[in-house]
Design a protein around this motif. Sequence first.
Motif, PDB file in Angstrom:
ATOM      1  N   GLU A 115       5.936 -36.535 -81.709  1.00  0.00           N
ATOM      2  CA  GLU A 115       6.667 -37.100 -82.968  1.00  0.00           C
ATOM      3  C   GLU A 115       5.937 -36.272 -84.023  1.00  0.00           C
ATOM      4  O   GLU A 115       6.346 -36.332 -85.097  1.00  0.00           O
ATOM      5  CB  GLU A 115       6.211 -38.775 -83.050  1.00  0.00           C
ATOM      6  CG  GLU A 115       7.004 -39.559 -82.118  1.00  0.00           C
ATOM      7  CD  GLU A 115       6.594 -41.108 -82.270  1.00  0.00           C
ATOM      8  OE1 GLU A 115       5.854 -41.265 -82.907  1.00  0.00           O
ATOM      9  OE2 GLU A 115       7.899 -41.739 -82.278  1.00  0.00           O
ATOM     10  N   ALA A 116       4.411 -36.064 -84.032  1.00  0.00           N
ATOM     11  CA  ALA A 116       3.944 -35.216 -85.236  1.00  0.00           C
ATOM     12  C   ALA A 116       4.722 -33.929 -85.372  1.00  0.00           C
ATOM     13  O   ALA A 116       4.810 -33.530 -86.594  1.00  0.00           O
ATOM     14  CB  ALA A 116       2.473 -35.084 -84.845  1.00  0.00           C
ATOM     15  N   ALA A 117       5.206 -33.413 -84.348  1.00  0.00           N
ATOM     16  CA  ALA A 117       5.577 -32.015 -84.242  1.00  0.00           C
ATOM     17  C   ALA A 117       7.273 -32.269 -84.985  1.00  0.00           C
ATOM     18  O   ALA A 117       7.806 -31.487 -85.486  1.00  0.00           O
ATOM     19  CB  ALA A 117       5.834 -31.510 -83.176  1.00  0.00           C
ATOM     20  N   LEU A 118       7.753 -33.426 -84.426  1.00  0.00           N
ATOM     21  CA  LEU A 118       9.268 -33.444 -84.560  1.00  0.00           C
ATOM     22  C   LEU A 118       9.759 -34.517 -85.657  1.00  0.00           C
ATOM     23  O   LEU A 118      10.822 -34.510 -86.038  1.00  0.00           O
ATOM     24  CB  LEU A 118      10.169 -33.734 -83.408  1.00  0.00           C
ATOM     25  CG  LEU A 118      10.028 -32.765 -82.264  1.00  0.00           C
ATOM     26  CD1 LEU A 118      10.650 -33.014 -80.947  1.00  0.00           C
ATOM     27  CD2 LEU A 118      10.440 -31.359 -82.785  1.00  0.00           C
ATOM     28  N   GLY A 119       8.836 -35.257 -85.967  1.00  0.00           N
ATOM     29  CA  GLY A 119       9.023 -36.315 -86.710  1.00  0.00           C
ATOM     30  C   GLY A 119       9.226 -37.756 -85.990  1.00  0.00           C
ATOM     31  O   GLY A 119       9.959 -37.637 -84.851  1.00  0.00           O
ATOM     32  N   PRO A 120       9.065 -39.005 -86.496  1.00  0.00           N
ATOM     33  CA  PRO A 120       9.374 -40.149 -85.771  1.00  0.00           C
ATOM     34  C   PRO A 120      10.978 -40.472 -85.382  1.00  0.00           C
ATOM     35  O   PRO A 120      11.809 -39.890 -86.327  1.00  0.00           O
ATOM     36  CB  PRO A 120       8.837 -41.195 -86.634  1.00  0.00           C
ATOM     37  CG  PRO A 120       8.802 -40.750 -87.917  1.00  0.00           C
ATOM     38  CD  PRO A 120       8.558 -39.086 -87.819  1.00  0.00           C
TER      39      PRO A 120
ATOM     40  N   ARG B  51      12.392 -37.278 -73.729  1.00  0.00           N
ATOM     41  CA  ARG B  51      13.991 -37.350 -74.308  1.00  0.00           C
ATOM     42  C   ARG B  51      14.306 -36.405 -75.433  1.00  0.00           C
ATOM     43  O   ARG B  51      15.323 -36.249 -75.700  1.00  0.00           O
ATOM     44  CB  ARG B  51      14.212 -38.654 -74.215  1.00  0.00           C
ATOM     45  CG  ARG B  51      14.265 -39.600 -73.099  1.00  0.00           C
ATOM     46  CD  ARG B  51      14.631 -41.082 -73.523  1.00  0.00           C
ATOM     47  NE  ARG B  51      16.263 -41.199 -73.416  1.00  0.00           N
ATOM     48  CZ  ARG B  51      16.884 -41.436 -74.605  1.00  0.00           C
ATOM     49  NH1 ARG B  51      15.940 -41.619 -75.877  1.00  0.00           N
ATOM     50  NH2 ARG B  51      18.069 -41.441 -74.723  1.00  0.00           N
ATOM     51  N   ARG B  52      13.290 -36.226 -76.093  1.00  0.00           N
ATOM     52  CA  ARG B  52      13.417 -35.425 -77.435  1.00  0.00           C
ATOM     53  C   ARG B  52      13.257 -33.987 -77.392  1.00  0.00           C
ATOM     54  O   ARG B  52      13.403 -33.272 -78.422  1.00  0.00           O
ATOM     55  CB  ARG B  52      12.256 -36.009 -78.540  1.00  0.00           C
ATOM     56  CG  ARG B  52      12.433 -37.598 -78.706  1.00  0.00           C
ATOM     57  CD  ARG B  52      11.494 -37.826 -79.835  1.00  0.00           C
ATOM     58  NE  ARG B  52      12.483 -37.082 -81.084  1.00  0.00           N
ATOM     59  CZ  ARG B  52      11.839 -37.067 -82.211  1.00  0.00           C
ATOM     60  NH1 ARG B  52      10.483 -37.489 -82.513  1.00  0.00           N
ATOM     61  NH2 ARG B  52      12.295 -36.359 -83.280  1.00  0.00           N
ATOM     62  N   VAL B  53      12.965 -33.685 -76.236  1.00  0.00           N
ATOM     63  CA  VAL B  53      12.492 -32.180 -76.145  1.00  0.00           C
ATOM     64  C   VAL B  53      13.115 -31.690 -74.748  1.00  0.00           C
ATOM     65  O   VAL B  53      13.438 -32.269 -74.100  1.00  0.00           O
ATOM     66  CB  VAL B  53      11.135 -31.700 -76.138  1.00  0.00           C
ATOM     67  CG1 VAL B  53      10.416 -32.176 -77.469  1.00  0.00           C
ATOM     68  CG2 VAL B  53      10.579 -32.434 -75.000  1.00  0.00           C
ATOM     69  N   PRO B  54      13.608 -30.270 -75.063  1.00  0.00           N
ATOM     70  CA  PRO B  54      14.126 -29.562 -73.666  1.00  0.00           C
ATOM     71  C   PRO B  54      12.970 -29.617 -72.699  1.00  0.00           C
ATOM     72  O   PRO B  54      13.354 -29.520 -71.274  1.00  0.00           O
ATOM     73  CB  PRO B  54      14.824 -28.291 -73.992  1.00  0.00           C
ATOM     74  CG  PRO B  54      14.894 -28.219 -75.693  1.00  0.00           C
ATOM     75  CD  PRO B  54      13.754 -29.281 -76.035  1.00  0.00           C
ATOM     76  N   ASP B  55      11.909 -29.442 -73.015  1.00  0.00           N
ATOM     77  CA  ASP B  55      10.667 -29.277 -72.201  1.00  0.00           C
ATOM     78  C   ASP B  55      10.735 -30.306 -70.925  1.00  0.00           C
ATOM     79  O   ASP B  55      10.859 -31.574 -71.274  1.00  0.00           O
ATOM     80  CB  ASP B  55       9.454 -28.797 -72.774  1.00  0.00           C
ATOM     81  CG  ASP B  55       9.598 -27.892 -73.867  1.00  0.00           C
ATOM     82  OD1 ASP B  55      10.359 -28.438 -74.750  1.00  0.00           O
ATOM     83  OD2 ASP B  55       8.876 -27.087 -73.935  1.00  0.00           O
ATOM     84  N   ASP B  56      10.083 -29.904 -69.752  1.00  0.00           N
ATOM     85  CA  ASP B  56       9.468 -30.978 -68.720  1.00  0.00           C
ATOM     86  C   ASP B  56       8.093 -31.180 -69.546  1.00  0.00           C
ATOM     87  O   ASP B  56       7.454 -30.126 -70.002  1.00  0.00           O
ATOM     88  CB  ASP B  56       9.459 -30.361 -67.591  1.00  0.00           C
ATOM     89  CG  ASP B  56      10.976 -30.189 -66.871  1.00  0.00           C
ATOM     90  OD1 ASP B  56      11.925 -31.072 -67.308  1.00  0.00           O
ATOM     91  OD2 ASP B  56      10.934 -29.829 -65.720  1.00  0.00           O
TER      92      ASP B  56
END
Length: 273
Positions: A68-73, A88-93
């Motif tokens: 959330e710090a990287a992408l926003g809440p 769920r917010r990132v493509p990464d595992d």
Amino acid sequence: MTPRHRPWETTTDFAIGLRPIAVADWLEGGEADPAARKDALLAVRPDLVWAEAPGSRPGQVETLEMVEAALGPSPALPGLPPLYAAARRVPDDLCLMEKHDGAWRLTALSLSAGSFFTAEAVIGRSLAELHAPVTGFAERLLGRVQRVFEGLRPGLVLERRNWTLLNSADLHTPTPTPIRARIGAITPADAGRALQLRVERQTLRRLPRTGGALFTIRVWLTPLESLADQPERLAAFATAWRTAPAAFRAYKRLDLYDPLVEGFLESAGAAPR
């Protein structure tokens, strides 16, 4: 389309290969709706793509805070484990490593693009156990990897990349059996389209409050034919393919694709072996 990452141009052996990157470059993105892909897998076979060990929730919460710090809440669906809400917010595992009884162990993971392993098979394993299938890892690299984990400081982001080649355009590849069973149906003329360069871009960060380490894996897929109109890139790949050490080739089972890859290289104009 040039592959975003081309680790075969710098190494064709097992290597740690970690380098520091800016915190702002931690997550690459590049997928419009990773939650849709991950939720669909979780609904069908949760044991393959999600696992958590007792006591891992504090580290999971800190992982979510870091994302959330990287992408926003963003509002999370109620009842989700914090690490999965972050995933769920990132493509990464996302893989949470925590130290217990003197060993760094995998205590929670969201695994939607695993390369021939599953969440249920690896949860709770130590660094040594996770890398046991890699030829020579214990002798050559385990001590160095353990020192990296011990010395990882807050605010530092480390990145590495590795690669393989598969006849599958699926991100989710929990087992090699169905993929390898289809190799015989590929013709040399189809090899450039059927074979995919599979690159893992991995990062490692310390969780400063709980003391764990967050390991991320972002998989990029590019058809082998993407190299056909780039002579320098094609030549670099041909050299990497043909000179890869025996242990690397055996672990990745590159031998299964040799006739197809050589046929593609010849048709694309690469110098013969």
